[in-house]
Scaffold this active site. Structure first.
Site, mmCIF file in Angstrom:
data_model
loop_
_atom_site.group_PDB
_atom_site.id
_atom_site.type_symbol
_atom_site.label_atom_id
_atom_site.label_comp_id
_atom_site.label_asym_id
_atom_site.label_seq_id
_atom_site.Cartn_x
_atom_site.Cartn_y
_atom_site.Cartn_z
ATOM 1 N N ASP A 98 -2.209 87.101 21.703
ATOM 2 C CA ASP A 98 -2.200 88.455 21.198
ATOM 3 C C ASP A 98 -0.855 88.629 20.450
ATOM 4 O O ASP A 98 0.055 87.822 20.628
ATOM 5 C CB ASP A 98 -2.299 89.385 22.410
ATOM 6 C CG ASP A 98 -1.877 90.788 22.095
ATOM 7 O OD1 ASP A 98 -2.471 91.372 21.173
ATOM 8 O OD2 ASP A 98 -0.950 91.304 22.753
ATOM 9 N N ASP A 117 1.220 92.157 19.436
ATOM 10 C CA ASP A 117 2.135 93.161 19.998
ATOM 11 C C ASP A 117 2.260 93.030 21.512
ATOM 12 O O ASP A 117 1.251 92.896 22.204
ATOM 13 C CB ASP A 117 1.634 94.587 19.691
ATOM 14 C CG ASP A 117 1.660 94.911 18.207
ATOM 15 O OD1 ASP A 117 1.174 94.083 17.412
ATOM 16 O OD2 ASP A 117 2.161 95.992 17.854
HETATM 17 P P1 IMP Z 1 -2.271 93.518 19.188
HETATM 18 O O1 IMP Z 1 -1.492 93.842 20.429
HETATM 19 O O2 IMP Z 1 -1.684 92.367 18.448
HETATM 20 O O3 IMP Z 1 -3.732 93.341 19.459
HETATM 21 O O4 IMP Z 1 -2.073 94.746 18.135
HETATM 22 C C1 IMP Z 1 -2.472 96.049 18.420
HETATM 23 C C2 IMP Z 1 -1.836 97.028 17.470
HETATM 24 O O5 IMP Z 1 -2.126 96.750 16.112
HETATM 25 C C3 IMP Z 1 -2.386 98.431 17.662
HETATM 26 O O6 IMP Z 1 -1.759 99.097 18.704
HETATM 27 C C4 IMP Z 1 -2.095 99.098 16.319
HETATM 28 O O7 IMP Z 1 -0.819 99.691 16.354
HETATM 29 C C5 IMP Z 1 -2.047 97.953 15.314
HETATM 30 N N1 IMP Z 1 -3.150 97.994 14.339
HETATM 31 C C6 IMP Z 1 -2.998 97.961 13.024
HETATM 32 N N2 IMP Z 1 -4.193 97.937 12.391
HETATM 33 C C7 IMP Z 1 -5.132 97.966 13.344
HETATM 34 C C8 IMP Z 1 -6.565 97.939 13.303
HETATM 35 O O8 IMP Z 1 -7.214 97.903 12.247
HETATM 36 N N3 IMP Z 1 -7.186 97.963 14.493
HETATM 37 C C9 IMP Z 1 -6.506 97.983 15.666
HETATM 38 N N4 IMP Z 1 -5.175 97.993 15.751
HETATM 39 C C10 IMP Z 1 -4.475 97.988 14.588
HETATM 40 MG MG MG Z 2 -0.883 93.484 22.694
#
Ligand code: IMP
Ligand code: MG
Length: 396
Positions: free
Chosen positions: A132, A134
């Site tokens: 993942d 973030d």
């Molecule tokens: P992950 O933790 O890498 O899955 O990223 C999640 C974060 O990506 C979300 O909290 C959003 O802030 C950001 N985000 C940006 N674009 C999108 C999208 O199209 N769908 C979902 N999350 C997005």
């Molecule tokens: Mg995450």
């Protein structure tokens, strides 16, 4: 007051994992029976050492019992008797395990270092590691910069001929946007003199959960090129119709707008090709409870609709926003497995921070791979080092 409130909040069912709760319940018994009212200066007394050894022994036995129940559950599923295992009776929500879990060994290992916290040990045959973005690779909303210690660990995986997928919800259609988020890692792959070109091609990025695939491309300034959907979509994904996608997103958008008004969210609605979300205006923080309320309302609304039954989707709390994406990380991870010529779920490890059953997007990866639940980028680094110590160069 705040503390009590937080404790009670954390006890709400949608913030709990049934299997982990059940294991915690089993561990609570020796914990209570062996705990003794002692003062700190007695810490090293012989008596206490015996108590600690006894407690360790009891914990280890419980872990072995759970390990055996999981093996039995795996056998039942393999024998086409799902639902008949003892574990399924004890924990009805339990899903599929792709690998046996060496819980007792894992417990002994972790107990030496930090008094038990880890969830699972990975089979010593990982061919694909998906991450993942973030909170797992970098702090929420931040970028993967050149000083991030996870970079050398990911290069090590590639050098061992393992494949790497970044499976993120962040949904952009253009490669330069991903470069902006991941440049520290992509530049390091590019300039590495230890990796061969084919090892470098072992890294891909899946955006929007399972919507946009990019491969490493040394000829591009942003080090990535878009892979057309015809080249990687799974058969089931080919059946997702554009009309359904629009209908589902319309429904989700409506629900999000209703929540925005009803809960007075200081947020704007963002509609994309494969997602719709609410995000805070001017960087304000939205209350966690309001974010989760929004997720549960949208999820319920879409789940109860006809289109929600036809099309997979993922509604989740991203920390300071709520998004509904078409597809989910189970499809994202499966597509990565297929892209690399069909890697087994049991030889895939997905590392993420969101594993609660509602409002969390890494949870779905459990349907496609072994998973590891971390709480910060520093834990990801520790986990990769532990994995290295456990399986080292055994990349077969
Ligand atoms: P992950 O933790 O890498 O899955 O990223 C999640 C974060 O990506 C979300 O909290 C959003 O802030 C950001 N985000 C940006 N674009 C999108 C999208 O199209 N769908 C979902 N999350 C997005
Ligand atoms: Mg995450």
């Amino acid at each position: 007051m705040t503390t009590r409130y937080r404790v009670e909040y954390a006890l709400k069912t949608h913030r709990r994992d049934q299997l982990i709760e059940w294991i915690k319940g089993l561990l609570a018994v020796p914990f209570v029976l062996h705990s003794q009212p002692t003062v700190i200066y007695q810490n090293h007394s012989e008596g206490l050492k015996t108590v600690a050894a006894d407690t360790h022994q009891r914990y280890a036995e419980i872990m072995l019992d759970v390990e055996n129940l999981i093996s039995d559950h795996i056998h039942h599923e393999a024998a086409a008797l799902p639902g008949k295992s003892k574990l399924k009776l004890l924990v009805p929500t339990v899903g599929t395990f792709f690998t046996a879990l060496h819980l007792q060994e894992a417990f002994n290992y972790q107990d030496e270092r930090r008094c038990i916290s880890r969830r699972r040990f990975v089979a010593p045959s990982v061919k694909l590691v998906t991450f993942d973005g973030d909170v797992t690779l970098y702090d929420d909303g931040k970028n993967l910069t050149p000083s991030n210690p996870v970079i050398s660990r990911i290069l090590r995986l590639l050098a061992q001929n393992r494949k790497v997928g970044i499976v993120t919800a962040a949904g952009y259609e253009e490669a330069p946007k991903y470069y902006e988020r991941l440049y520290g890692l992509l530049d390091a792959v590019h300039s590495s003199s230890d990796l061969t070109e084919s090892q470098k091609e072992g890294i891909i990025v899946m955006g929007g959960e399972s919507n946009f695939l990019f491969r490493y491309d040394r000829t591009q300034e942003c080090k990535l090129s878009y892979v057309p959907r015809e080249e990687w979509l799974l058969d089931e994904m080919n059946a997702w119709k554009e009309d359904d996608i629009k209908e589902l997103l319309d429904l989700a958008e409506n629900a999000l707008r209703t929540c925005k008004d009803a809960l007075s969210l200081p947020a704007a609605v963002l509609r994309k090709d494969r997602a719709v979300g609410v995000y805070p205006v001017n960087g304000v923080r939205i209350n966690r409870e309001l974010l989760e309320e929004t997720v549960l309302v949208v999820q319920n609304t879409v789940e109860r609709s006809a289109v929600g039954a036809r099309l997979p989707f993922c509604a989740f709390n991203g920390g300071n926003d709520v998004f509904v994406d078409i597809g989910d990380k189970s499809w994202g991870v499966r597509a990565c497995q297929r892209y690399f010529n069909g890697i087994d779920p049991g030889k895939t490890l997905h590392i993420g921070d969101q594993f609660l059953s509602a409002g969390a997007n890494d949870f779905k990866a459990r349907l496609a791979s072994t998973t590891a639940w971390i709480a910060s980028p520093a834990e990801t680094v520790d986990l990769l080092d532990e994995l290295e110590a456990a399986v080292g160069n055994n990349s077969k």
